[in-house]
Design a protein around this motif. Sequence first.
Motif, mmCIF file in Angstrom:
data_model
loop_
_atom_site.group_PDB
_atom_site.id
_atom_site.type_symbol
_atom_site.label_atom_id
_atom_site.label_comp_id
_atom_site.label_asym_id
_atom_site.label_seq_id
_atom_site.Cartn_x
_atom_site.Cartn_y
_atom_site.Cartn_z
ATOM 1 N N UNK A 1 59.668 25.107 -31.624
ATOM 2 C CA UNK A 1 59.306 23.830 -32.188
ATOM 3 C C UNK A 1 60.328 22.654 -32.756
ATOM 4 N N UNK A 2 59.824 23.280 -34.625
ATOM 5 C CA UNK A 2 59.945 22.397 -35.577
ATOM 6 C C UNK A 2 62.053 22.043 -35.530
ATOM 7 N N UNK B 1 66.991 26.002 -18.912
ATOM 8 C CA UNK B 1 65.578 26.351 -18.009
ATOM 9 C C UNK B 1 65.358 25.154 -19.093
ATOM 10 N N UNK B 2 66.365 24.562 -20.034
ATOM 11 C CA UNK B 2 65.624 23.481 -21.490
ATOM 12 C C UNK B 2 65.776 24.514 -22.388
ATOM 13 N N UNK B 3 65.743 23.433 -23.549
ATOM 14 C CA UNK B 3 66.295 23.750 -24.593
ATOM 15 C C UNK B 3 64.833 24.672 -25.322
ATOM 16 N N UNK B 4 63.683 24.403 -25.138
ATOM 17 C CA UNK B 4 62.311 24.453 -25.541
ATOM 18 C C UNK B 4 62.858 26.409 -24.901
ATOM 19 N N UNK C 1 63.061 18.488 -35.403
ATOM 20 C CA UNK C 1 63.551 18.304 -36.746
ATOM 21 C C UNK C 1 65.316 17.432 -35.919
ATOM 22 N N UNK C 2 65.566 17.762 -35.459
ATOM 23 C CA UNK C 2 67.006 17.185 -34.784
ATOM 24 C C UNK C 2 66.838 16.344 -33.135
ATOM 25 N N UNK C 3 65.065 15.822 -33.034
ATOM 26 C CA UNK C 3 65.185 14.858 -32.164
ATOM 27 C C UNK C 3 65.744 15.038 -30.955
#
Length: 210
Positions: free
Chosen positions: A78-79, A100-103, A83-85
């Motif tokens: 998450x950080x 599945x998305x960056x998370x 931080x990178x938006x």
Amino acid sequence: MGQKGWRVGFVSQGYDTWNKKDAFRTHVGGVNSFHNKEKEKCEFLIREKQAINVVLRRQTEAEDRKYKARLHVYVIVVRLLLKTGLPFCRHDELVNSENKGLYIEVLKAIREASEDIFNNTLENAPKNNQLISPKIKKELVQCFAQEEQMAFVLCYVDNFGFVKERFIGLVHVKDTSSLILKNVINEVLTSNKLSFSQIRGQGYDTASNM
């Protein structure tokens, strides 16, 4: 319980032949007798390491350690994204989805470097505690939003007389008292080779402490 005579003797008629060795041996019975089985269960309860509450507490503590280790990894993800938006999710996060998305994808990349993390996240975590639901993601982001922080923007005039503004960065502060803010501002200015003597104005947007 199989021989009711003993039970009746204890409950209603009484038992007064303890001094007779044969009667006592008969009462105790063999290794698998009711008496010895119950004696063994009693000893198990008395032993602290085998007590039910100790075993349950040990299991709970182990799960708690796994949860904290799992949460720590997700906080790192998450950080990075905040931080990178970068966006967290995609519209398709199904098991067979290639992206599945960056998370989740960043987490999968981190898992490859650690067997412990791999064995404690995503499909290897408890089904009700995988920390990948939209609600959990929002709660983690909210936790970051609640941390005290101060943003720095410098407004200055360049050598050609043009007014410029530059975002310096975000700095964590313990609280928003005057002394803390002053010390943090001084540290930021010093790290950028500036000083209070060069300041001609200060502004605090919607701050509760001026």
